[in-house]
Design a protein around this motif. Sequence first.
Motif, mmCIF file in Angstrom:
data_model
loop_
_atom_site.group_PDB
_atom_site.id
_atom_site.type_symbol
_atom_site.label_atom_id
_atom_site.label_comp_id
_atom_site.label_asym_id
_atom_site.label_seq_id
_atom_site.Cartn_x
_atom_site.Cartn_y
_atom_site.Cartn_z
ATOM 1 N N TYR A 5 -6.104 5.432 10.291
ATOM 2 C CA TYR A 5 -5.916 6.244 9.098
ATOM 3 C C TYR A 5 -4.421 6.357 8.773
ATOM 4 C CZ TYR A 5 -5.755 10.279 6.026
ATOM 5 O OH TYR A 5 -5.505 11.121 4.986
ATOM 6 N N ASP A 6 -3.593 6.572 9.777
ATOM 7 C CA ASP A 6 -2.157 6.673 9.554
ATOM 8 C C ASP A 6 -1.604 5.368 9.018
ATOM 9 O OD1 ASP A 6 -2.153 9.262 10.440
ATOM 10 O OD2 ASP A 6 -1.467 8.767 12.463
ATOM 11 N N LEU A 7 -2.036 4.257 9.575
ATOM 12 C CA LEU A 7 -1.540 2.954 9.160
ATOM 13 C C LEU A 7 -1.907 2.659 7.709
ATOM 14 C CD1 LEU A 7 0.064 1.083 11.005
ATOM 15 C CD2 LEU A 7 -1.941 -0.371 11.127
ATOM 16 N N THR A 8 -3.123 2.985 7.307
ATOM 17 C CA THR A 8 -3.529 2.715 5.921
ATOM 18 C C THR A 8 -2.755 3.592 4.945
ATOM 19 O OG1 THR A 8 -5.378 4.258 6.152
ATOM 20 C CG2 THR A 8 -5.839 1.929 6.519
ATOM 21 N N SER A 9 -2.441 4.817 5.322
ATOM 22 C CA SER A 9 -1.668 5.668 4.416
ATOM 23 C C SER A 9 -0.240 5.143 4.282
ATOM 24 C CB SER A 9 -1.664 7.115 4.892
ATOM 25 O OG SER A 9 -1.035 7.232 6.152
ATOM 26 N N TYR A 10 0.329 4.615 5.358
ATOM 27 C CA TYR A 10 1.669 4.036 5.279
ATOM 28 C C TYR A 10 1.663 2.795 4.397
ATOM 29 C CZ TYR A 10 2.870 7.055 9.223
ATOM 30 O OH TYR A 10 3.083 8.122 10.031
ATOM 31 N N LEU A 14 3.768 2.098 0.891
ATOM 32 C CA LEU A 14 4.632 0.933 0.712
ATOM 33 C C LEU A 14 4.226 0.098 -0.490
ATOM 34 C CD1 LEU A 14 5.245 -0.233 4.382
ATOM 35 C CD2 LEU A 14 6.866 0.806 2.802
ATOM 36 N N LYS A 15 2.933 0.041 -0.797
ATOM 37 C CA LYS A 15 2.489 -0.707 -1.974
ATOM 38 C C LYS A 15 2.918 -0.002 -3.261
ATOM 39 C CE LYS A 15 -1.474 -3.121 -0.027
ATOM 40 N NZ LYS A 15 -2.938 -3.272 -0.046
ATOM 41 N N LEU A 16 2.976 1.345 -3.237
ATOM 42 C CA LEU A 16 3.386 2.094 -4.424
ATOM 43 C C LEU A 16 4.895 2.038 -4.628
ATOM 44 C CD1 LEU A 16 1.154 5.288 -4.187
ATOM 45 C CD2 LEU A 16 0.973 3.442 -5.840
ATOM 46 N N ALA A 17 5.642 1.864 -3.545
ATOM 47 C CA ALA A 17 7.100 1.837 -3.646
ATOM 48 C C ALA A 17 7.550 0.579 -4.377
ATOM 49 C CB ALA A 17 7.715 1.888 -2.256
ATOM 50 N N SER A 18 8.610 0.724 -5.152
ATOM 51 C CA SER A 18 9.125 -0.432 -5.876
ATOM 52 C C SER A 18 10.635 -0.521 -5.663
ATOM 53 C CB SER A 18 8.824 -0.319 -7.367
ATOM 54 O OG SER A 18 9.468 0.813 -7.906
ATOM 55 N N THR A 19 11.147 -1.713 -5.808
ATOM 56 C CA THR A 19 12.582 -1.927 -5.677
ATOM 57 C C THR A 19 13.269 -1.404 -6.933
ATOM 58 O OG1 THR A 19 12.123 -3.930 -4.420
ATOM 59 C CG2 THR A 19 14.352 -3.676 -5.298
ATOM 60 N N PRO A 20 14.328 -0.608 -6.775
ATOM 61 C CA PRO A 20 14.998 -0.085 -7.967
ATOM 62 C C PRO A 20 15.727 -1.192 -8.723
ATOM 63 C CG PRO A 20 16.229 0.500 -5.996
ATOM 64 C CD PRO A 20 14.949 -0.130 -5.544
ATOM 65 N N SER A 21 15.878 -0.993 -10.009
ATOM 66 C CA SER A 21 16.642 -1.956 -10.805
ATOM 67 C C SER A 21 18.124 -1.814 -10.454
ATOM 68 C CB SER A 21 16.429 -1.697 -12.295
ATOM 69 O OG SER A 21 17.013 -0.461 -12.663
#
Length: 57
Positions: A5-10, A14-21
């Motif tokens: 459960y912890d791994l899937t939340s991490y 990470l999938k929602l995070a994006s690289t800033p312009s």
Amino acid sequence: MDVKYDLTSYVRVLKLASTPSWNEFSQIAKIAGAGIFLVGLLGFMIFAVMSFIPGGV
């Protein structure tokens, strides 16, 4: 707690995070640099004032 459960939340975060312009990054870097400069300046000013006080430093 379950490790899976912890791994899937991490992974979800990470999938929602994006690289800033480049503009976002440079603005954050400028603000952080200004903050570091101001803290250093404040520390230097305190040191300068304390050096004039007998027994200060």
